[in-house]
Each structure stands twice: as C-alpha cells, then as structure tokens.
Design an enzyme around this catalytic site. Structure first.
Site: not given
Length: 295
Positions: A186, A63
């Site tokens: 993500d 991320s």
C-alpha cells in the site's frame, strides 16, 4: 512501466512525461489520499469541485485515492457519476469479500493476509476502461511501497490495474503485488497524501481530497489498543505536514474539508453502511468551503 526511485521527480523537469512535453506542466492537480472505506469522502469532495467547474490537469493518488484517482483521470466529466455508482455498489465489501471463516482460512493458507486480491482486481478492470496509465485522459500517477527497496515507487506508465492494485495492497488484508519481480504494498506506507509529488511535477494549484483523518486532532492513547492507532496516525500525517510546511513560492493548496466529526474504527474496514453519509457530508462541507474561499 516507468521505474522511478524513492522520490524521483520524473527527471526534475516540470511537465516531463506529460502531453506537450517538458515545460508544459499541468496548472491544477488533484491529490487523493488513502484510507479504505473512508475514501467515499473523496467522492463528495469531487462532486463539489465538479459543480464549481474545477477540473484537474494532473491526478496523483495513493491507496483508495489511487482507485478514485484513476476513475477521475479516465474521464473527469463522468467521474462523479461513475464513482458515486461504484461506491453505492458497496465496492469495499466486494473487494474484501468473505466470511470470518473464509478470511481465517485464507490467513491459514497464506500466513500473511486475510483476502485474495482477485476481487479487487476484477472491480478495477470493470471500473476503469483504460488498460495502461498513458491511455488515461488526464496524466495520472500513483504510489506504492517497494518491499525490497523499502522505498516509494511511482507508477506513471504501464498497466493501470497492476499499478492501482499495488497502491491499494493493505498489509495484512491483501497480498503484496508482484511487478517486475518486485513486491509492492500500500502506498499509504510511504505517502498517505502525496501533495509533494504534485508540486514536484509542476502543479501550481493543488486540491487535496482525503478521508478526513487529518481534520481530527491526535491525543495520547488511553488504552492499549489505541497505542498502535496513534503511532500509525503520526506516521501517516508527518509527511503531509512537512510537505505543506515546505511549499515553494507560488503554489496554492486547498485542503478540502470532509465534515468528519467522529473517528472511525479501522476494524470495520468492510462496513459500507456510512458511504452515502460520507459522500454527502464531504460534499456539503466542500461546497461551503468553495463558496466561502473560492477556487
């Protein structure tokens, strides 16, 4: 692009895929976790490490940690200055631009997310000079979650911006990134702090740069809206805790402190007003840790 499965350790040979070939695994790894705007803490931790003369031979991120990590891997000597400038330029508000009306309009059109990913793609292109992962100065890997396979996917070569964008694709905020016909969300969904990956790749000394959440104890929710937040934190933390509990002999891990004392609301994901404070707080806490514990 290297296609690797859920937790494939790159063929099972430490150092495979890195300069020098098998058996030349990097000694020191930086592992960077996810957490949106709180990723500013990682800049302060990096500054403390840099001043202590500690540089990575491997960078692993997820991320926002993939974004910060790519900058580090591109040029470790200049990473502190580049990331400090990037975060002070309000990267989060740039990446998640738009009024509430614009965000609701995007949601009405797409039915799945509030923001397009083009602004973040533009930030990545301007920030990291390398076009491909293998062009970075330091070996780098980042993780994303495959929708079709419901599994972790590690990017260790191929287009850098696409890989980092996939790792940063927060569900509901950004659309999934399509690579090779596969949809990616993500990386924090599968590895919030991927320390295990660095160990699989042969690192013997690991520095964990994170956003501060793991330093705050969890307690049972007292309000309805807290239920989902607590459940998500349990899901985020359990893999990291298991990785720490099952470290092989001879692996040294330093979890850098962030100095965080209060929780942050996930609803304020665009609020960059505390970026400077986050960087300084993590820098002070991490510098003190390194002085007291050593590197």
């Amino acid at each position: 692009m290297t296609q690797e499965g859920a937790d494939a350790p790159g063929g099972g040979v430490p150092g495979e895929g890195f300069p020098g070939g098998p058996g030349r695994a990097p000694e020191t790894a930086f592992v960077l976790g996810g957490g949106g705007v709180l990723g500013a803490h990682e800049v302060g931790m990096l500054r403390a490490l840099d001043e202590a003369g500690i540089r990575p031979g491997l960078v692993v991120g997820t991320s926002v940690g993939a974004l910060n990590g790519a900058v580090i891997a591109a040029d470790p000597a200049q990473a502190v200055a580049r990331l400090t400038g990037l975060w002070h330029s309000d990267i989060v508000r740039t990446a998640f631009a738009g009024s509430w009306a614009a965000r609701l309009s995007t949601l009405a059109k797409t039915r799945t997310h509030l923001h397009p990913n083009e602004p973040l793609r533009g930030v990545l292109r301007e920030t990291v000079p390398a076009a491909r992962i293998e062009e970075l100065s330091v070996p780098f890997q980042c993780v994303a979650a495959s929708v079709e396979r419901a599994a972790a996917h590690w990017f260790s070569s191929g287009p850098l911006v696409d890989a980092v964008l996939a790792s940063c694709a927060v569900p509901g905020l950004l659309p999934p990134v399509v690579i090779g016909g596969e949809h990616f969300y993500d990386g924090g969904l599968v590895h919030s702090i991927p320390i295990g990956r660095a160990v699989q790749l042969g690192a013997k000394r690991v520095y964990v740069l994170h956003v501060g959440r793991i330093e705050r104890p969890l307690s049972p929710p007292r309000r309805f809206w807290e239920v989902g937040m607590v459940a998500f934190e349990i899901a985020r933390r359990h893999r990291f805790a298991e990785d720490l509990a099952t470290l092989p002999p001879g692996v040294e891990v330093h979890v850098m402190p962030s100095g965080v004392t209060t929780p942050a609301s996930p609803l304020r994901y665009r609020d960059g007003s505390q970026v400077a404070a986050c960087i300084d707080r993590a820098y002070q806490a991490s510098s003190r840790y390194l002085r007291e514990r050593g590197g």
